[in-house]
Design a protein around this motif. Structure first.
Motif, PDB file in Angstrom:
ATOM      1  N   LYS A  49       0.851  -1.182   0.000  1.00  0.00           N
ATOM      2  CA  LYS A  49       0.000   0.000   0.000  1.00  0.00           C
ATOM      3  C   LYS A  49       0.897   1.245   0.000  1.00  0.00           C
ATOM      4  O   LYS A  49       1.769   1.392   0.862  1.00  0.00           O
ATOM      5  CB  LYS A  49      -0.912   0.030   1.231  1.00  0.00           C
ATOM      6  CG  LYS A  49      -1.921  -1.119   1.290  1.00  0.00           C
ATOM      7  CD  LYS A  49      -2.878  -1.098   0.098  1.00  0.00           C
ATOM      8  CE  LYS A  49      -3.906  -2.221   0.196  1.00  0.00           C
ATOM      9  NZ  LYS A  49      -4.748  -2.308  -1.034  1.00  0.00           N
ATOM     10  N   ILE A  51       0.999   5.270   0.257  1.00  0.00           N
ATOM     11  CA  ILE A  51       0.213   6.408   0.755  1.00  0.00           C
ATOM     12  C   ILE A  51       0.709   7.679   0.075  1.00  0.00           C
ATOM     13  O   ILE A  51       1.870   8.076   0.235  1.00  0.00           O
ATOM     14  CB  ILE A  51       0.329   6.544   2.280  1.00  0.00           C
ATOM     15  CG1 ILE A  51      -0.086   5.239   2.969  1.00  0.00           C
ATOM     16  CG2 ILE A  51      -0.518   7.712   2.779  1.00  0.00           C
ATOM     17  CD1 ILE A  51      -1.509   4.825   2.706  1.00  0.00           C
ATOM     18  N   LEU A  99      -4.068   5.784   6.240  1.00  0.00           N
ATOM     19  CA  LEU A  99      -3.368   4.564   6.654  1.00  0.00           C
ATOM     20  C   LEU A  99      -4.375   3.515   7.107  1.00  0.00           C
ATOM     21  O   LEU A  99      -4.275   2.340   6.731  1.00  0.00           O
ATOM     22  CB  LEU A  99      -2.377   4.862   7.781  1.00  0.00           C
ATOM     23  CG  LEU A  99      -1.069   5.563   7.430  1.00  0.00           C
ATOM     24  CD1 LEU A  99      -1.299   7.046   7.149  1.00  0.00           C
ATOM     25  CD2 LEU A  99      -0.066   5.406   8.557  1.00  0.00           C
ATOM     26  N   GLN A 102      -6.256   1.933   4.109  1.00  0.00           N
ATOM     27  CA  GLN A 102      -5.435   1.030   3.298  1.00  0.00           C
ATOM     28  C   GLN A 102      -5.037  -0.230   4.063  1.00  0.00           C
ATOM     29  O   GLN A 102      -4.990  -1.327   3.487  1.00  0.00           O
ATOM     30  CB  GLN A 102      -4.189   1.765   2.797  1.00  0.00           C
ATOM     31  CG  GLN A 102      -4.470   2.883   1.817  1.00  0.00           C
ATOM     32  CD  GLN A 102      -5.108   2.367   0.537  1.00  0.00           C
ATOM     33  OE1 GLN A 102      -4.834   1.270   0.077  1.00  0.00           O
ATOM     34  NE2 GLN A 102      -5.993   3.166  -0.046  1.00  0.00           N
ATOM     35  N   LEU A 103      -4.755  -0.092   5.350  1.00  0.00           N
ATOM     36  CA  LEU A 103      -4.341  -1.262   6.122  1.00  0.00           C
ATOM     37  C   LEU A 103      -5.512  -2.235   6.345  1.00  0.00           C
ATOM     38  O   LEU A 103      -5.327  -3.452   6.331  1.00  0.00           O
ATOM     39  CB  LEU A 103      -3.743  -0.821   7.464  1.00  0.00           C
ATOM     40  CG  LEU A 103      -2.351  -0.194   7.351  1.00  0.00           C
ATOM     41  CD1 LEU A 103      -1.971   0.503   8.649  1.00  0.00           C
ATOM     42  CD2 LEU A 103      -1.300  -1.251   6.991  1.00  0.00           C
ATOM     43  N   ILE A 126       3.598  -0.823   3.869  1.00  0.00           N
ATOM     44  CA  ILE A 126       2.977   0.481   3.693  1.00  0.00           C
ATOM     45  C   ILE A 126       4.083   1.514   3.522  1.00  0.00           C
ATOM     46  O   ILE A 126       4.997   1.623   4.350  1.00  0.00           O
ATOM     47  CB  ILE A 126       2.038   0.833   4.870  1.00  0.00           C
ATOM     48  CG1 ILE A 126       1.291   2.131   4.580  1.00  0.00           C
ATOM     49  CG2 ILE A 126       2.772   0.877   6.206  1.00  0.00           C
ATOM     50  CD1 ILE A 126       0.109   2.370   5.501  1.00  0.00           C
ATOM     51  N   ALA A 143       1.087   3.797  11.728  1.00  0.00           N
ATOM     52  CA  ALA A 143       0.853   2.551  10.992  1.00  0.00           C
ATOM     53  C   ALA A 143       0.766   1.361  11.952  1.00  0.00           C
ATOM     54  O   ALA A 143      -0.099   0.481  11.794  1.00  0.00           O
ATOM     55  CB  ALA A 143       1.963   2.332   9.973  1.00  0.00           C
ATOM     56  N   THR A 147      -2.623  -0.818  12.574  1.00  0.00           N
ATOM     57  CA  THR A 147      -2.567  -2.249  12.285  1.00  0.00           C
ATOM     58  C   THR A 147      -3.031  -3.061  13.487  1.00  0.00           C
ATOM     59  O   THR A 147      -3.814  -4.006  13.356  1.00  0.00           O
ATOM     60  CB  THR A 147      -1.138  -2.655  11.886  1.00  0.00           C
ATOM     61  OG1 THR A 147      -0.725  -1.887  10.745  1.00  0.00           O
ATOM     62  CG2 THR A 147      -1.061  -4.140  11.544  1.00  0.00           C
TER      63      THR A 147
END
Length: 442
Positions: A49, A51, A99, A102-103, A126, A143, A147
């Motif tokens: 991913k 960013i 973040l 996408q995570l 990421i 991140a 997560t």
């Protein structure tokens, strides 16, 4: 001199990184729409991913950030250290949104793909390729938090990024690669393969930036991030980087100036005053004599009232004494505005003299009746800077500090001129200045 632009790191670059250590793409068919990951390496599935979104590009984010950083100054620094615990939490929630999104998606993709190919390890990579509101440490922390709090399908998180800085002479690019175990066992051999391949690619990438004249260059160095809302500029200055410039020396790295002020705007309204001799001469030779009232005393009272009731903070009224010799240079009869014109050079000389005598402010100043101008120099662009100008009367009990300008956007050169005009207007002794460089590009 223009900034050197770099090319963007892309998913194609990561294809090379994974392929070079024996991995492969999960599928080579771009038309497959199933929820799957990007790569397979040994017994791991990997999802990348990138960013590239700046949160402050969205109006809704701007409004939320402005609500957190309320201030009565015309420039506000988006510095989370100025916020309380709850404010910091909300600030980082806004920055972490891309973040988190996408995570969460990566987690689902990895879980689905791992079941399909019976993979034992699920890795999310990421990369920060555009969120410059955070430094790498902040990005990595966000991140990891997102997560752990928002996903269940990621075993190892890899946080990487490129941070590019330039002052148009020196250019620095910093590359980061951190692996964090979220669930399961450590996989040091696997993460070492990826790390080594990442830094090998970095070397190739940097060489390409120097020797390849034909690559598409769209990546600018990290600069001020800002938005304006309701007349207030909210700024996230770039972090300090590298070492002091050997090229620019003690003056420091040059700043941008988008104020549009190539010369100082008018900083005062000049109102002439007289002594007995010059008043009598003016009264005999002026056409619009009513403006001089019936006596010098009445005129001086009127002039003082005009000065004290003035409502233009960027143009204080300065009472300027004009002598007979100056009036005799005018062809008579004359108008009052011609007297004003004659007073202008007198004011300008006094203003320049006051500016030249201005000194840096230290504790326990010698003067007890002074103007203090503090300019907070913010980021790369002088258009961010704000000034505070106050009349300080330390001889009073208790001492008095009267703010004349408070948090208005202006660069130092303009602020020192305006402060000097105020010095003449209120008959202060001198001007002291203080340049706050805590958030200045250096």
């Amino acid at each position: 001199m223009e900034y050197l632009l770099f090319s963007q790191l892309t998913e194609t670059d990561f294809d090379e990184i994974v392929l070079n250590v024996g991995g492969r793409r999960y599928t080579e068919d771009p038309n497959i729409q199933d929820l799957n990951c990007d790569y397979i390496l040994d017994d791991a599935v990997i999802e990348l991913k990138i960013i590239e979104e700046e949160p402050i590009e969205k109006k809704t984010k701007q409004e939320k950030l402005a609500n957190l950083f309320r201030s009565d100054t015309k420039t506000v620094i988006l510095n989370p250290l100025d916020l309380d615990h709850q404010g910091k939490r909300k600030y980082y929630q806004e920055l972490a949104t891309p973040l988190k999104t996408q995570l969460k998606k990566a987690s689902k993709q990895l879980q689905t793909s791992a079941c399909t190919v019976d993979a034992q390890v699920k890795i999310a990579i990421i990369m920060n390729n555009g969120l410059t509101m955070t430094g790498h440490d902040e990005f990595r922390r966000l991140a990891i938090e997102r997560t752990k709090n928002d996903t269940s399908g990621i075993d190892i998180l890899i946080v990487c990024g490129m941070y590019y800085f330039s002052d148009k002479f020196d250019s620095y690019a910093f590359f980061e690669f951190n692996d964090i175990k979220i669930h399961g066992k450590d996989c040091p051999d696997l993460t070492k393969k990826l790390r080594d391949a990442w830094y090998k690619k970095v070397e190739q990438y940097m060489t390409q930036q120097i020797v390849d004249l034909n690559i598409k260059r769209t990546k600018e160095p990290i600069q001020d991030l800002f938005f304006e809302l309701d007349g207030i500029r909210y700024v996230k200055p770039p972090i300090q980087w590298g070492k002091p410039s050997e090229f620019y020396g003690e003056a420091g790295r040059p700043r941008e100036d988008t104020t549009g002020l190539n010369q100082c705007p008018p900083v005062a309204t000049v109102l002439p005053i007289f002594d007995d001799e010059s008043y009598n001469y003016a009264k005999r030779n002026i056409i619009d004599s009513t403006i001089l009232k019936d006596s010098l005393r009445e005129y001086l009272i009127w002039a003082k009232n005009e000065q004290e009731s003035a409502s233009k903070p960027f143009s204080p009224i300065v009472l300027t004494l004009i002598k007979l010799q100056e009036l005799e240079k005018l062809q008579h009869p004359f108008h009052f505005k011609q007297i004003v014109q004659s007073a202008l050079p007198i004011f300008q000389n006094a203003l320049i003299s006051t500016v030249d005598k201005a000194t840096e402010f230290y504790e326990n100043p010698i003067s007890l009746n002074y103007i203090l101008v503090q300019v907070n120099e913010i980021g790369i662009d002088k258009a961010n800077d704000i000034a505070f100008i106050s009349h300080n009367m330390d001889h009073c009990t208790p001492p008095i500090q009267k703010f004349l300008i408070k948090g208005e956007r202006m660069k130092y050169e303009y602020a020192i001129m305006l402060a000097s005009a105020y010095c003449l207007s209120v008959n202060a002794d001198t001007v002291y200045y203080y340049r706050n460089e805590d958030f200045k590009w250096k």
